[in-house]
Design an enzyme around this catalytic site. Structure first.
Site, PDB file in Angstrom:
ATOM      1  N   ASP A  42       0.786  -1.227   0.000  1.00  0.00           N
ATOM      2  CA  ASP A  42       0.000   0.000   0.000  1.00  0.00           C
ATOM      3  C   ASP A  42       0.822   1.283   0.000  1.00  0.00           C
ATOM      4  O   ASP A  42       0.700   2.114   0.897  1.00  0.00           O
ATOM      5  CB  ASP A  42      -0.958  -0.015   1.196  1.00  0.00           C
ATOM      6  CG  ASP A  42      -2.070   1.007   1.046  1.00  0.00           C
ATOM      7  OD1 ASP A  42      -2.184   1.609  -0.031  1.00  0.00           O
ATOM      8  OD2 ASP A  42      -2.818   1.200   2.017  1.00  0.00           O
ATOM      9  N   HIS A  45      -0.934   5.709  -0.603  1.00  0.00           N
ATOM     10  CA  HIS A  45      -1.593   6.345   0.530  1.00  0.00           C
ATOM     11  C   HIS A  45      -0.842   7.615   0.874  1.00  0.00           C
ATOM     12  O   HIS A  45       0.337   7.772   0.576  1.00  0.00           O
ATOM     13  CB  HIS A  45      -1.639   5.401   1.743  1.00  0.00           C
ATOM     14  CG  HIS A  45      -2.733   5.727   2.704  1.00  0.00           C
ATOM     15  ND1 HIS A  45      -2.713   6.858   3.487  1.00  0.00           N
ATOM     16  CD2 HIS A  45      -3.887   5.088   3.005  1.00  0.00           C
ATOM     17  CE1 HIS A  45      -3.815   6.896   4.228  1.00  0.00           C
ATOM     18  NE2 HIS A  45      -4.545   5.834   3.948  1.00  0.00           N
ATOM     19  N   TYR A  90       1.352   6.301   8.441  1.00  0.00           N
ATOM     20  CA  TYR A  90       1.620   5.743   7.120  1.00  0.00           C
ATOM     21  C   TYR A  90       3.038   6.046   6.652  1.00  0.00           C
ATOM     22  O   TYR A  90       3.265   6.353   5.484  1.00  0.00           O
ATOM     23  CB  TYR A  90       0.611   6.276   6.101  1.00  0.00           C
ATOM     24  CG  TYR A  90      -0.744   5.622   6.210  1.00  0.00           C
ATOM     25  CD1 TYR A  90      -0.967   4.356   5.685  1.00  0.00           C
ATOM     26  CD2 TYR A  90      -1.794   6.259   6.860  1.00  0.00           C
ATOM     27  CE1 TYR A  90      -2.201   3.740   5.787  1.00  0.00           C
ATOM     28  CE2 TYR A  90      -3.039   5.655   6.968  1.00  0.00           C
ATOM     29  CZ  TYR A  90      -3.234   4.399   6.429  1.00  0.00           C
ATOM     30  OH  TYR A  90      -4.467   3.788   6.533  1.00  0.00           O
ATOM     31  N   ARG A 162     -16.380  -3.192  10.012  1.00  0.00           N
ATOM     32  CA  ARG A 162     -15.742  -2.017  10.614  1.00  0.00           C
ATOM     33  C   ARG A 162     -16.168  -0.807   9.810  1.00  0.00           C
ATOM     34  O   ARG A 162     -15.989  -0.763   8.589  1.00  0.00           O
ATOM     35  CB  ARG A 162     -14.220  -2.185  10.578  1.00  0.00           C
ATOM     36  CG  ARG A 162     -13.434  -0.946  11.006  1.00  0.00           C
ATOM     37  CD  ARG A 162     -11.974  -1.302  11.226  1.00  0.00           C
ATOM     38  NE  ARG A 162     -11.373  -1.942  10.072  1.00  0.00           N
ATOM     39  CZ  ARG A 162     -10.488  -1.363   9.254  1.00  0.00           C
ATOM     40  NH1 ARG A 162     -10.118  -0.111   9.456  1.00  0.00           N
ATOM     41  NH2 ARG A 162      -9.964  -2.033   8.248  1.00  0.00           N
ATOM     42  N   TYR A 164     -15.802   3.063   8.874  1.00  0.00           N
ATOM     43  CA  TYR A 164     -15.052   4.315   8.907  1.00  0.00           C
ATOM     44  C   TYR A 164     -16.050   5.466   9.044  1.00  0.00           C
ATOM     45  O   TYR A 164     -17.016   5.548   8.276  1.00  0.00           O
ATOM     46  CB  TYR A 164     -14.257   4.485   7.613  1.00  0.00           C
ATOM     47  CG  TYR A 164     -13.054   3.590   7.480  1.00  0.00           C
ATOM     48  CD1 TYR A 164     -11.804   3.999   7.932  1.00  0.00           C
ATOM     49  CD2 TYR A 164     -13.154   2.337   6.882  1.00  0.00           C
ATOM     50  CE1 TYR A 164     -10.689   3.183   7.788  1.00  0.00           C
ATOM     51  CE2 TYR A 164     -12.051   1.516   6.733  1.00  0.00           C
ATOM     52  CZ  TYR A 164     -10.819   1.952   7.196  1.00  0.00           C
ATOM     53  OH  TYR A 164      -9.723   1.142   7.059  1.00  0.00           O
ATOM     54  N   ASP A 193     -14.450   3.681  13.267  1.00  0.00           N
ATOM     55  CA  ASP A 193     -13.042   3.999  13.027  1.00  0.00           C
ATOM     56  C   ASP A 193     -12.939   5.440  12.527  1.00  0.00           C
ATOM     57  O   ASP A 193     -13.293   5.744  11.391  1.00  0.00           O
ATOM     58  CB  ASP A 193     -12.460   3.029  12.002  1.00  0.00           C
ATOM     59  CG  ASP A 193     -10.956   3.159  11.854  1.00  0.00           C
ATOM     60  OD1 ASP A 193     -10.396   4.194  12.278  1.00  0.00           O
ATOM     61  OD2 ASP A 193     -10.331   2.234  11.315  1.00  0.00           O
ATOM     62  N   GLU A 219     -12.178   3.294  17.380  1.00  0.00           N
ATOM     63  CA  GLU A 219     -10.777   3.289  16.959  1.00  0.00           C
ATOM     64  C   GLU A 219     -10.317   4.691  16.531  1.00  0.00           C
ATOM     65  O   GLU A 219     -11.047   5.420  15.861  1.00  0.00           O
ATOM     66  CB  GLU A 219     -10.588   2.319  15.789  1.00  0.00           C
ATOM     67  CG  GLU A 219     -10.931   0.879  16.164  1.00  0.00           C
ATOM     68  CD  GLU A 219     -10.519  -0.108  15.102  1.00  0.00           C
ATOM     69  OE1 GLU A 219      -9.355  -0.539  15.119  1.00  0.00           O
ATOM     70  OE2 GLU A 219     -11.367  -0.457  14.259  1.00  0.00           O
ATOM     71  N   HIS A 244      -3.833   2.193  16.684  1.00  0.00           N
ATOM     72  CA  HIS A 244      -2.731   1.531  16.002  1.00  0.00           C
ATOM     73  C   HIS A 244      -1.416   1.802  16.727  1.00  0.00           C
ATOM     74  O   HIS A 244      -1.238   2.846  17.352  1.00  0.00           O
ATOM     75  CB  HIS A 244      -2.613   2.041  14.562  1.00  0.00           C
ATOM     76  CG  HIS A 244      -3.792   1.700  13.705  1.00  0.00           C
ATOM     77  ND1 HIS A 244      -4.980   2.391  13.757  1.00  0.00           N
ATOM     78  CD2 HIS A 244      -3.962   0.748  12.762  1.00  0.00           C
ATOM     79  CE1 HIS A 244      -5.835   1.876  12.886  1.00  0.00           C
ATOM     80  NE2 HIS A 244      -5.233   0.876  12.270  1.00  0.00           N
ATOM     81  N   THR A 295      -3.646  -2.464   6.352  1.00  0.00           N
ATOM     82  CA  THR A 295      -3.790  -1.417   5.352  1.00  0.00           C
ATOM     83  C   THR A 295      -4.421  -1.996   4.092  1.00  0.00           C
ATOM     84  O   THR A 295      -4.382  -1.380   3.042  1.00  0.00           O
ATOM     85  CB  THR A 295      -2.422  -0.781   5.031  1.00  0.00           C
ATOM     86  OG1 THR A 295      -2.625   0.346   4.183  1.00  0.00           O
ATOM     87  CG2 THR A 295      -1.491  -1.761   4.340  1.00  0.00           C
TER      88      THR A 295
END
Length: 389
Positions: A42, A45, A90, A162, A164, A193, A219, A244, A295
């Site tokens: 990934d 991003h 990230y 989940r 977002y 999230d 989250e 995270h 990710t």
């Protein structure tokens, strides 16, 4: 055994949404004939910069060639020096370290003729529960699209999702209302999230507004590295809080401030299986639970996370790795498998990571570099179609 060659191959694989994710396949060849594979997952991003493939391969050559792949601690220390931690979610250096570290574990376990999970402490489970992501609503008309996603994935056995949230709370509320009116107890929302989009006060207001609907945890409800804000949120929220882990220092601050209940550990964000294991041990000592983050990797990265999760004694919450289900295709001969909402580990009798490269697929999706083109910030942030807002 010594590493004799490093080979990197970039691929761009489309998601079902139309967004194309770029990943780098790592191959570590050795003088004993064993070849390890890993995945730098990934690169598509934020932050909006990439790495030069030729330069990266040359840099890894200088670090790795001639090294014994069993010297994972020493190699990871050198990788940290060359691709240092930046206390950022990230950070591209973490992606690089993760791909190399996965390939180290793969080549070592293949050389020994054992499953990768055996090098990570042995299996405590053959599968673990995962959730399917519902991507962030920007517009109210996206609610119907996401309800259709739930409907289709429920038919495939995914009953936990989940969500977002945080960009359009009206749409988030409308979605949750539709989910429970149509599906009732057949569906579980694992988490809201926020992905660090809001400060903790705005996230708390949104959580309280949505709390009339069932979900298990919250989250990332604060800006990244706002450890005190995360603690304030946790003290005022009735739901468990997850965040995270993207560096040992950041995890230390979260433990010190008692900011979370659950550590979301993904090798890609903390820089590999070696670092992820350390984070899991720290969580256990601190009395915190763990879930496996993502990710949205391809099957190589997802298989590595499956092996990692199989050995964790305190994997107490539903995890996130459903990446291979989000893409229209993969670059292995047989994708890692899911069964009734569970991620299944590869057969323990297969040495190494448990998946094999499919070079016909790799050639189909090969890209020359990791450049961005005309992809917008919103597309990078929300993984939306190239043709939508």
């Amino acid at each position: 055994m010594k590493i004799s060659k490093v080979k990197l191959t970039a691929v761009g694989v489309p998601r079902h949404t139309g967004f194309v994710n770029k990943h780098v396949i790592v191959q570590l060849e050795t003088d004993e004939g064993a070849v390890g594979i890993g995945e730098m997952s990934d690169f598509s991003h934020l932050p909006r910069y990439s790495v030069d493939m030729k330069d990266l391969e040359a840099t890894l050559d200088s670090i790795l060639i001639g090294k014994n792949p069993f010297d994972t601690a020493d190699i990871n220390r050198e990788l940290d020096l060359n691709f240092p931690q930046a206390l950022y979610y990230y950070e591209k250096g973490s992606f690089i370290r993760n791909g190399v570290d996965t390939a180290l574990y793969d080549v070592c376990s293949k050389f020994l003729g054992v499953s990768m999970s055996d090098l990570l402490g042995g299996r405590q489970r053959e599968k673990f529960k995962v959730c399917y992501p519902i991507f962030r609503h920007r517009f109210i008309d996206e609610v119907e699209e996401n309800i259709e996603v739930v409907r289709g994935r429920l038919e495939q056995g995914f009953d936990t999702f989940r969500l977002y949230v945080g960009k359009n709370v009206d749409a988030d509320e409308a979605f949750l209302d539709r989910v429970y009116s149509e599906f009732g107890d057949k569906v579980t929302i694992k988490s809201l999230d926020f992905s660090h989009l809001l400060d903790w006060k705005d996230a708390l207001r949104a959580t309280r507004r949505l709390a009339k609907y069932r979900f298990e945890l919250v989250e990332s409800p604060a800006y990244w590295n706002d450890f005190e804000g995360l603690n304030h949120f946790r003290l005022q929220c009735e739901f468990p809080i997850s965040e995270h882990v993207w560096s040992p220092r950041q995890q230390y601050e979260m433990i010190k401030k008692d900011s979370v209940d659950i550590f979301n550990i993904a090798p890609v964000f903390i820089g590999g299986l070696t670092a992820a294991r350390k984070a899991a041990y720290a969580a256990e000592v601190a009395g915190k639970s763990v879930l496996i983050g993502t990710t949205q990797e391809l099957s190589i990265g997802t298989s590595a996370m499956a092996h990692f999760g199989s050995a964790l004694p305190h994997l107490n919450y539903t995890s996130d790795p459903t990446g291979p289900e989000l893409y229209i295709d993969d670059i292995v001969t047989q994708k890692i498998s899911y069964e009734n909402g569970y991620l299944r580990l590869p057969d323990r009798n297969i040495a190494g990571i448990g998946v094999d490269l499919d070079w016909n697929k790799i050639e189909k999706y090969r890209v020359p570099d990791l450049s961005w083109g005309d992809v917008s910030v919103h597309q990078l942030q929300d993984r939306t179609s190239q043709t939508r807002g």
